[in-house]
Scaffold this active site. Structure first.
Site, PDB file in Angstrom:
ATOM      1  N   ASP A   1       1.087  -0.970  -0.218  1.00  0.00           N
ATOM      2  CA  ASP A   1       0.064  -0.048   0.210  1.00  0.00           C
ATOM      3  C   ASP A   1       0.879   1.413   0.011  1.00  0.00           C
ATOM      4  OD1 ASP A   1      -2.803  -1.262   0.071  1.00  0.00           O
ATOM      5  OD2 ASP A   1      -1.498  -2.503   2.763  1.00  0.00           O
TER       6      ASP A   1
ATOM      7  N   TYR B   1       5.964 -14.676   0.569  1.00  0.00           N
ATOM      8  CA  TYR B   1       5.154 -14.863   1.787  1.00  0.00           C
ATOM      9  C   TYR B   1       5.676 -16.327   2.201  1.00  0.00           C
ATOM     10  CZ  TYR B   1       2.265 -11.217  -0.036  1.00  0.00           C
ATOM     11  OH  TYR B   1       1.744  -9.783  -0.648  1.00  0.00           O
TER      12      TYR B   1
ATOM     13  N   GLN C   1      14.288   1.422  -1.725  1.00  0.00           N
ATOM     14  CA  GLN C   1      13.455   1.184  -3.184  1.00  0.00           C
ATOM     15  C   GLN C   1      13.760   1.197  -4.560  1.00  0.00           C
ATOM     16  OE1 GLN C   1       9.253   3.248  -3.444  1.00  0.00           O
ATOM     17  NE2 GLN C   1       8.022   1.774  -2.864  1.00  0.00           N
TER      18      GLN C   1
ATOM     19  N   ARG D   1       6.016 -10.740  -4.869  1.00  0.00           N
ATOM     20  CA  ARG D   1       4.927 -10.695  -4.337  1.00  0.00           C
ATOM     21  C   ARG D   1       4.256  -9.641  -4.225  1.00  0.00           C
ATOM     22  NH1 ARG D   1       6.711 -10.521   1.645  1.00  0.00           N
ATOM     23  NH2 ARG D   1       5.703  -8.589   2.433  1.00  0.00           N
ATOM     24  N   GLY D   2       2.538  -9.958  -4.159  1.00  0.00           N
ATOM     25  CA  GLY D   2       2.046  -8.083  -3.824  1.00  0.00           C
ATOM     26  C   GLY D   2       1.669  -8.141  -4.804  1.00  0.00           C
ATOM     27  N   GLU D   3       1.840  -6.403  -5.182  1.00  0.00           N
ATOM     28  CA  GLU D   3       2.172  -5.893  -6.489  1.00  0.00           C
ATOM     29  C   GLU D   3       3.041  -5.317  -7.380  1.00  0.00           C
ATOM     30  OE1 GLU D   3      -2.208  -4.270  -5.860  1.00  0.00           O
ATOM     31  OE2 GLU D   3      -1.332  -2.222  -7.004  1.00  0.00           O
ATOM     32  N   ASP D   4       3.434  -4.583  -5.900  1.00  0.00           N
ATOM     33  CA  ASP D   4       4.669  -3.220  -5.496  1.00  0.00           C
ATOM     34  C   ASP D   4       6.009  -4.153  -6.492  1.00  0.00           C
ATOM     35  OD1 ASP D   4       5.197  -0.925  -7.347  1.00  0.00           O
ATOM     36  OD2 ASP D   4       6.719  -0.439  -5.259  1.00  0.00           O
ATOM     37  N   SER D   5       6.586  -5.422  -6.237  1.00  0.00           N
ATOM     38  CA  SER D   5       7.193  -6.295  -6.401  1.00  0.00           C
ATOM     39  C   SER D   5       7.598  -7.041  -7.583  1.00  0.00           C
ATOM     40  CB  SER D   5       8.193  -7.175  -4.964  1.00  0.00           C
ATOM     41  OG  SER D   5       6.803  -7.869  -4.305  1.00  0.00           O
TER      42      SER D   5
END
Ligand code: TRH
Length: 377
Positions: A17, A193, A255, A271-275
């Protein structure tokens, strides 16, 4: 005239986020000369990505962005011309009133989650709810024309290209993290994760002829790594060898350094969104551990991305990537899938570069947001 933007971010979980909103805020300032306030409810999560953050301050300037702590007790403030609620976060009631009190209503957008599903194209840019006379709009990032695109800073691919062509710069960067890469080893970054499939993947890498050096930034997957190694309390700098596999724990870095880490590696687990997006800009093969959602809706997102991403790959490479990604996301045995993917590494590497260029041929998300605003006024 400088346009004022307010970006609201609630840190629900982990770093995505704040990772996305911080990146967007900086880009709007640096490339579009916007005046941006970034409202964040959890400065501790932010501090991990940007160590300069002073978590005790209610307001501070960082890289041209006015970073404001979003307190439970909302301070009275004027609303900006453009308001972004990231990932459907609920704005403070008093701020909504401030939006409605403006002589001209602001542009109010919900910056949604990233998805490759087709319905996103139909919903991107549509009006959502209204508060008094203020209309909210859906803004969807995405991989296809008709979506809001992906976050990509100006010159990013050029910087990446130069870095990847400069072995000395890579060596110095890795040395700064305490990493000495053996000449013949394949470098892998692992950001994931908890994952029950990890042991079989590590077994497969440890038992072959090819040597692998896996770099694991501190985080949630370390428990599985510890179990596989049979050691407790893995910390930054820990380095262990098992057969052909070297495992090393890295600090969680800023970052821009994380980008460089991705650029150095031959293969990135993200994972997730940004990486996930940053690994695509690295132009190297990747493995995505998607953020788990209720009722397994994330699996539809995973399939949608795989359908898009594997277009143009030959059958064997398609099968390899589908198998590997699905096994990883189901926490299943990775042995055969990893072998198949490894056999396809040349094709997967070329494909990762082509995919990156294709994605970079579309307008980036910050530019798309600014254009949306200019078309709207
Ligand atoms: O951390 P994530 O799992 O975050 C999110 C959130 O959980 C969010 O609620 C959810 O909606 C979203 O996933 C899908 O994964 P992500 O998105 O990749 O964010 C990680 C951020 O951390 C990204 O900006 C990269 C950054 N990062 C660093 O800056 N340094 C590091 O060393 C590492 C490993 C990551």
């Amino acid at each position: 005239m400088t346009v004022r933007w307010d970006i609201f971010c609630t840190v629900v979980d982990n770093f995505g986020d704040i990772g996305v909103t911080w990146r967007l805020a900086r880009q709007l300032v640096a490339e579009h000369r916007c005046a941006v306030r970034l409202w964040v409810d959890d400065l501790r999560a932010f501090e991990r990505l940007c160590p300069e953050i002073d978590i005790t301050l209610s307001e501070q300037w960082q890289q041209g962005v006015q970073v404001c702590h979003w307190p439970a007790d909302w301070p009275s403030t004027e609303a900006a011309e453009v308001v972004i609620a990231a990932f459907a976060c609920q704005l403070p009631a008093a701020y909504m009133d401030a939006m409605a009190a403006r002589p001209t209503a602001p542009l109010w957008m919900n910056l949604d989650y990233l998805s490759a599903e087709d319905w996103v194209i139909g919903c991107h840019g549509l009006p959502s709810v209204k508060y008094k006379q203020v209309q909210k709009y859906f803004f969807f990032p995405g991989f296809q024309e008709g979506t809001g695109g992906l976050l990509r800073e100006a010159g990013l691919l050029e910087r990446r290209r130069q870095f990847q062509q400069d072995p000395t710069a890579q060596r110095l960067f890795l040395q700064g993290l305490g990493v000495e890469r053996a000449p013949e080893s394949c470098l892998i970054s692992l950001f994931a994760y908890e994952n029950a499939g990890l042991a079989s993947w590590f077994d497969a890498m440890a038992s072959g002829v090819q040597s692998f050096h896996v770099l694991v930034p501190e985080g949630r997957v370390l428990g599985d790594v510890e179990r596989w190694l049979g050691v407790d309390g893995l910390g930054v700098g820990a380095l262990h060898r098992r057969g052909a596999l070297t495992v090393q724990v890295l600090p969680f870095v800023r970052q821009d350094q994380y980008d460089q880490l991705l650029w150095c590696c031959d293969f990135n687990a993200v994972r997730g969104e940004d990486s996930f997006v940053r690994a695509q800009w690295a132009g190297r093969p990747l493995l995505w551990h998607i953020y788990q959602q209720e009722e397994d809706v994330h699996l539809e997102k995973l399939d949608a991305f795989l359908r898009l991403y594997t277009q143009g790959l030959d059958e064997a490479a398609q099968k390899a990537i589908n198998g590997l990604w699905k096994a990883w996301n189901a926490g299943q045995d990775m042995t055969e899938h990893w072998k198949m993917a490894w056999e396809q590494r040349q094709e997967l590497t070329e494909h990762a570069q082509a995919w990156c260029l294709e994605q970079a041929s579309r307008p980036d998300l910050a530019a798309a947001l600014v254009k949306f605003y200019l078309n709207w006024i």
